[in-house]
Design an enzyme around this catalytic site. Structure first.
Site, PDB file in Angstrom:
ATOM      1  CB  SER A   1      54.168  51.040  38.635  1.00  0.00           C
ATOM      2  OG  SER A   1      53.630  50.991  39.940  1.00  0.00           O
TER       3      SER A   1
ATOM      4  CE1 TYR B   1      50.940  46.422  37.703  1.00  0.00           C
ATOM      5  CE2 TYR B   1      52.317  47.425  39.400  1.00  0.00           C
ATOM      6  CZ  TYR B   1      51.392  47.549  38.368  1.00  0.00           C
ATOM      7  OH  TYR B   1      50.938  48.795  38.005  1.00  0.00           O
TER       8      TYR B   1
HETATM    9  P1  NAD Z   1      42.997  49.593  33.455  1.00  0.00           P
HETATM   10  O1  NAD Z   1      42.626  48.215  33.886  1.00  0.00           O
HETATM   11  O2  NAD Z   1      42.054  50.715  33.648  1.00  0.00           O
HETATM   12  O3  NAD Z   1      43.416  49.593  31.916  1.00  0.00           O
HETATM   13  C1  NAD Z   1      44.216  48.607  31.367  1.00  0.00           C
HETATM   14  C2  NAD Z   1      44.078  48.650  29.866  1.00  0.00           C
HETATM   15  O4  NAD Z   1      44.882  47.599  29.335  1.00  0.00           O
HETATM   16  C3  NAD Z   1      42.655  48.399  29.375  1.00  0.00           C
HETATM   17  O5  NAD Z   1      42.413  49.157  28.216  1.00  0.00           O
HETATM   18  C4  NAD Z   1      42.672  46.909  29.055  1.00  0.00           C
HETATM   19  O6  NAD Z   1      41.690  46.526  28.099  1.00  0.00           O
HETATM   20  C5  NAD Z   1      44.071  46.794  28.498  1.00  0.00           C
HETATM   21  N1  NAD Z   1      44.574  45.429  28.480  1.00  0.00           N
HETATM   22  C6  NAD Z   1      44.669  44.540  29.492  1.00  0.00           C
HETATM   23  N2  NAD Z   1      45.162  43.379  29.027  1.00  0.00           N
HETATM   24  C7  NAD Z   1      45.390  43.544  27.708  1.00  0.00           C
HETATM   25  C8  NAD Z   1      45.892  42.706  26.679  1.00  0.00           C
HETATM   26  N3  NAD Z   1      46.263  41.446  26.909  1.00  0.00           N
HETATM   27  N4  NAD Z   1      45.977  43.213  25.435  1.00  0.00           N
HETATM   28  C9  NAD Z   1      45.575  44.486  25.159  1.00  0.00           C
HETATM   29  N5  NAD Z   1      45.100  45.315  26.100  1.00  0.00           N
HETATM   30  C10 NAD Z   1      45.013  44.849  27.358  1.00  0.00           C
HETATM   31  O7  NAD Z   1      44.397  49.870  34.174  1.00  0.00           O
HETATM   32  P2  NAD Z   1      45.215  51.209  34.463  1.00  0.00           P
HETATM   33  O8  NAD Z   1      45.235  51.385  35.938  1.00  0.00           O
HETATM   34  O9  NAD Z   1      44.799  52.312  33.585  1.00  0.00           O
HETATM   35  O10 NAD Z   1      46.669  50.690  34.066  1.00  0.00           O
HETATM   36  C11 NAD Z   1      47.370  51.136  32.926  1.00  0.00           C
HETATM   37  C12 NAD Z   1      48.852  51.000  33.181  1.00  0.00           C
HETATM   38  O11 NAD Z   1      49.230  51.841  34.261  1.00  0.00           O
HETATM   39  C13 NAD Z   1      49.296  49.586  33.559  1.00  0.00           C
HETATM   40  O12 NAD Z   1      50.528  49.301  32.953  1.00  0.00           O
HETATM   41  C14 NAD Z   1      49.453  49.690  35.053  1.00  0.00           C
HETATM   42  O13 NAD Z   1      50.366  48.756  35.548  1.00  0.00           O
HETATM   43  C15 NAD Z   1      49.963  51.107  35.202  1.00  0.00           C
HETATM   44  N6  NAD Z   1      49.797  51.676  36.536  1.00  0.00           N
HETATM   45  C16 NAD Z   1      48.568  51.819  37.090  1.00  0.00           C
HETATM   46  C17 NAD Z   1      48.472  52.392  38.350  1.00  0.00           C
HETATM   47  C18 NAD Z   1      47.148  52.592  39.030  1.00  0.00           C
HETATM   48  O14 NAD Z   1      47.141  52.940  40.216  1.00  0.00           O
HETATM   49  N7  NAD Z   1      46.031  52.432  38.359  1.00  0.00           N
HETATM   50  C19 NAD Z   1      49.609  52.802  39.026  1.00  0.00           C
HETATM   51  C20 NAD Z   1      50.843  52.642  38.420  1.00  0.00           C
HETATM   52  C21 NAD Z   1      50.935  52.090  37.163  1.00  0.00           C
END
Ligand code: NAD
Length: 256
Positions: free
Chosen positions: A138, A151
């Site tokens: 991130s 985080y």
């Molecule tokens: P999201 O909530 O849309 O998706 C998260 C996914 O992880 C889902 O499929 C959920 O079911 C799964 N998950 C959560 N807990 C779990 C567990 N214990 N076991 C198995 N699966 C689990 O989130 P996202 O925004 O797509 O995030 C995905 C990644 O990207 C994360 O690591 C997040 O930190 C990172 N990220 C997101 C952003 C953003 O702005 N959305 C920015 C930077 C980094």
């Protein structure tokens, strides 16, 4: 070159993981989906691209289930060539109010799960002398924000872990790299926007605009498709000498 390879994408039932799974499948990669929530329609959409697709419901906070995710992938598809460590959660609170179990959950899912998946996938990759780890860090892997202690610690940690993975595999056909997205409009961020709207008595639309402008100079969200294209590149032969790097895709967030 990705045709016939197999990728595990953790947390791929929604958001960024889903975008990456779709992009890899479009290149001919078989996909093992993982995550909570609905997955049958995603499975059908990916199968329609002409690749094999499976689903494993491992809870990424449980080391034995993570190991089983990799072992099952190897058994069902014959190999686990690509691991996209993506599953993640967020919790927002000041340090002194941060619930201990939330700290433990964020570290387990956002950081330790990558260790467990990497540990389980490495022996097979070394045997085949080919592998790709794409770790979703991130902008918070490089800079911090208040109220996101667990985080930010996990995301800084995953960048360090990515470097170690790449050094330990430097003389092999395996690479490990991190992607550092800025804001992406996924359920993880939607929750933060709604909390903000409620706490500050604003509309969701106003809260969304403010959230973006506070950190992301472009004023636009990064998309899962753009991140998918980056992941495909990191899995390609062209990226064979990229080892231990972190790529920002953050609309200028960390350029400031
Ligand atoms: P999201 O909530 O849309 O998706 C998260 C996914 O992880 C889902 O499929 C959920 O079911 C799964 N998950 C959560 N807990 C779990 C567990 N214990 N076991 C198995 N699966 C689990 O989130 P996202 O925004 O797509 O995030 C995905 C990644 O990207 C994360 O690591 C997040 O930190 C990172 N990220 C997101 C952003 C953003 O702005 N959305 C920015 C930077 C980094």
């Amino acid at each position: 070159m990705l045709r016939g390879k197999t990728a595990v994408v953790t947390g791929s039932t929604s958001g960024i993981g889903l975008g990456i799974a779709n992009s890899l499948a479009a290149e001919g990669t078989n996909i093992m989906l993982n995550g909570f929530g609905e997955y049958e329609s995603t499975k059908a959409e990916i199968a329609a691209l002409g690749v094999k697709v499976g689903y494993h419901g491992a809870d990424m906070s449980k080391p034995a289930e993570v190991a089983d995710l990799i072992a099952t992938t190897e058994r069902v598809f014959g190999a686990c060539d690509i691991v996209v460590n993506n599953a993640g959660i967020q919790h927002v609170a000041n340090i002194e109010d941060f619930p201990i179990e939330k700290w433990d959950a964020v570290i387990a899912i956002n950081l330790s799960s990558a260790f467990h998946a990497t540990r389980a996938a490495l022996p097979g990759m070394k045997k085949r002398n080919w592998g790709r780890f794409v770790n979703i860090a991130s902008a918070h892997g490089l800079v911090a924000s208040a109220q996101k202690s667990a985080y930010v610690a996990a995301k800084h940690g995953i960048i360090g872990f990515t470097k170690v993975t790449s050094l330990e595999t430097a003389h092999t056909g395996i690479t490990a790299n991190a992607i550092c997205p800025g804001w992406v409009l996924t359920p993880l961020v939607q929750k933060q926007i709604e909390a903000r709207a409620q706490n500050e008595g604003k509309t969701v639309e106003a809260a969304k605009k403010e959230l973006l402008l506070e950190k992301q100079p472009s004023g636009e969200f990064v998309t899962p498709e753009q991140l998918g294209a980056m992941a495909v590149f990191l899995c390609s032969d062209a990226a064979a000498q990229i080892k231990g790097a972190s790529f920002v895709m953050d609309g200028g967030w960390t350029a400031q």
